[in-house]
Design an enzyme around this catalytic site. Structure first.
Site, mmCIF file in Angstrom:
data_model
loop_
_atom_site.group_PDB
_atom_site.id
_atom_site.type_symbol
_atom_site.label_atom_id
_atom_site.label_comp_id
_atom_site.label_asym_id
_atom_site.label_seq_id
_atom_site.Cartn_x
_atom_site.Cartn_y
_atom_site.Cartn_z
ATOM 1 C CG ASP A 1 -3.123 8.051 8.159
ATOM 2 O OD1 ASP A 1 -2.361 8.668 8.924
ATOM 3 O OD2 ASP A 1 -4.281 8.452 7.916
ATOM 4 C CD1 TRP B 1 -2.098 8.354 -6.502
ATOM 5 C CD2 TRP B 1 0.034 7.815 -6.943
ATOM 6 N NE1 TRP B 1 -1.566 7.779 -5.367
ATOM 7 C CE2 TRP B 1 -0.262 7.426 -5.612
ATOM 8 C CE3 TRP B 1 1.313 7.570 -7.435
ATOM 9 C CZ2 TRP B 1 0.681 6.819 -4.774
ATOM 10 C CZ3 TRP B 1 2.236 6.970 -6.603
ATOM 11 C CH2 TRP B 1 1.924 6.596 -5.292
ATOM 12 C CG ASP C 1 -2.243 0.761 0.934
ATOM 13 O OD1 ASP C 1 -2.332 1.447 -0.103
ATOM 14 O OD2 ASP C 1 -3.165 0.681 1.770
ATOM 15 C CD1 TRP D 1 -2.528 15.821 1.993
ATOM 16 C CD2 TRP D 1 -3.352 14.351 3.470
ATOM 17 N NE1 TRP D 1 -3.426 15.009 1.334
ATOM 18 C CE2 TRP D 1 -3.951 14.097 2.211
ATOM 19 C CE3 TRP D 1 -3.704 13.534 4.558
ATOM 20 C CZ2 TRP D 1 -4.888 13.082 2.022
ATOM 21 C CZ3 TRP D 1 -4.648 12.521 4.360
ATOM 22 C CH2 TRP D 1 -5.224 12.319 3.103
ATOM 23 C CB ILE D 2 1.882 11.836 1.851
ATOM 24 C CG1 ILE D 2 2.485 11.540 3.228
ATOM 25 C CG2 ILE D 2 2.880 11.532 0.745
ATOM 26 C CD1 ILE D 2 2.533 10.065 3.585
HETATM 27 P P1 G4P Z 1 -3.888 2.600 6.673
HETATM 28 O O1 G4P Z 1 -4.759 1.560 7.288
HETATM 29 O O2 G4P Z 1 -3.077 2.072 5.519
HETATM 30 O O3 G4P Z 1 -3.090 3.332 7.683
HETATM 31 O O4 G4P Z 1 -4.784 3.662 5.957
HETATM 32 P P2 G4P Z 1 -6.061 4.399 6.542
HETATM 33 O O5 G4P Z 1 -7.179 3.418 6.573
HETATM 34 O O6 G4P Z 1 -5.710 5.075 7.800
HETATM 35 O O7 G4P Z 1 -6.270 5.491 5.428
HETATM 36 C C1 G4P Z 1 -7.514 5.920 4.982
HETATM 37 C C2 G4P Z 1 -7.380 6.551 3.628
HETATM 38 O O8 G4P Z 1 -6.634 7.773 3.726
HETATM 39 C C3 G4P Z 1 -6.605 5.693 2.624
HETATM 40 O O9 G4P Z 1 -7.130 5.938 1.346
HETATM 41 C C4 G4P Z 1 -5.214 6.281 2.669
HETATM 42 O O10 G4P Z 1 -4.538 6.006 1.461
HETATM 43 C C5 G4P Z 1 -5.539 7.752 2.829
HETATM 44 N N1 G4P Z 1 -4.441 8.535 3.384
HETATM 45 C C6 G4P Z 1 -4.000 8.524 4.656
HETATM 46 N N2 G4P Z 1 -3.008 9.405 4.821
HETATM 47 C C7 G4P Z 1 -2.782 9.981 3.613
HETATM 48 C C8 G4P Z 1 -1.875 10.989 3.148
HETATM 49 O O11 G4P Z 1 -1.044 11.526 3.886
HETATM 50 N N3 G4P Z 1 -1.972 11.339 1.857
HETATM 51 C C9 G4P Z 1 -2.877 10.770 1.017
HETATM 52 N N4 G4P Z 1 -2.878 11.177 -0.254
HETATM 53 N N5 G4P Z 1 -3.766 9.819 1.406
HETATM 54 C C10 G4P Z 1 -3.699 9.428 2.700
HETATM 55 P P3 G4P Z 1 -8.153 4.949 0.690
HETATM 56 O O12 G4P Z 1 -9.472 5.104 1.337
HETATM 57 O O13 G4P Z 1 -7.547 3.591 0.704
HETATM 58 O O14 G4P Z 1 -8.250 5.486 -0.771
HETATM 59 P P4 G4P Z 1 -7.214 5.348 -1.967
HETATM 60 O O15 G4P Z 1 -6.684 6.719 -2.199
HETATM 61 O O16 G4P Z 1 -6.136 4.399 -1.579
HETATM 62 O O17 G4P Z 1 -8.054 4.842 -3.065
HETATM 63 MG MG MG Z 2 -5.266 3.413 0.119
#
Ligand code: G4P
Ligand code: MG
Length: 177
Positions: A101, A159, A97, A154-155
């Site tokens: 976070d 993409w 992944d 916040w990264i």
């Molecule tokens: P974790 O278990 O891997 O720690 O992830 P977590 O559920 O806490 O993260 C919830 C959503 O927030 C995830 O997206 C994760 O990619 C996104 N996220 C968390 N921190 C950051 C950050 O600093 N920058 C960005 N760009 N995204 C972050 P998701 O619901 O899986 O959506 P997707 O973007 O992967 O499709």
């Molecule tokens: Mg994700």
């Protein structure tokens, strides 16, 4: 509360981080049979990783939103591997992944995949945020690879950029800060 500091990245930086993770994996002696990418953030990192560790990639999709677009407390599957049992049973699996976070997604995915009895299960993420985690990595998972550990910033991944030139500009401006 102040907005989290933003950390901009380019594809180039990410490619190098992935190469670094691949070296860590190889040096540790872990030789996965299968890569599983968590969508959508894990898709591009997993594909980059395959350049260095050439294994088949399976993908799983999770969402925090239900069919009515209402946020949920825990992720739910929107797409999962077909015939998981035959594909993961007895195999060495590397789950990929982009970011660790809160760890909720990772815990959920790892627990689900461990039910398929892989011989070994490992995790690789581009970034791990140093913060209080809600989820935990199951004990059965002994290998955890990470490109870089960051504070709770916040990264901004390339993409997600609508203007890739601006993204590169912001990333370059932050270098050496
Ligand atoms: P974790 O278990 O891997 O720690 O992830 P977590 O559920 O806490 O993260 C919830 C959503 O927030 C995830 O997206 C994760 O990619 C996104 N996220 C968390 N921190 C950051 C950050 O600093 N920058 C960005 N760009 N995204 C972050 P998701 O619901 O899986 O959506 P997707 O973007 O992967 O499709
Ligand atoms: Mg994700």
């Amino acid at each position: 509360m102040a907005a989290a500091e933003k950390y901009y990245l380019t594809y180039n930086t990410i490619h190098k981080a992935v190469k670094h993770i691949a070296s860590q994996i190889m040096e540790s002696g872990f030789d996965p049979d299968i890569i599983v990418a968590i969508g959508t953030g894990g898709f591009i990192p997993a594909r980059m990783l395959r350049t260095f560790i050439d294994r088949p990639i399976l993908t799983v999709g999770l969402s925090y939103y239900d069919e009515f677009n209402k946020p949920k407390e825990f992720p739910r599957k929107i797409q999962w591997i077909d015939e998981v049992e035959s594909k993961l049973k007895g195999k060495k699996v590397l789950l990929v992944d982009e970011v660790d976070d809160t760890r909720v997604t990772l815990e959920y995915c790892l627990k689900e995949l461990l039910q398929q009895k892989p011989s070994e299960m490992a995790v690789a993420v581009l970034h791990n945020k140093q913060k209080k985690k809600i989820g935990t990595i199951p004990q059965a998972v002994k290998r955890y690879y990470c490109g870089k550990t960051l504070d709770d910033v916040w990264i901004c991944y390339p993409w997600d950029a609508e203007d890739i030139d601006e993204q590169e500009h912001l990333a370059a401006a932050a270098v050496g800060r």
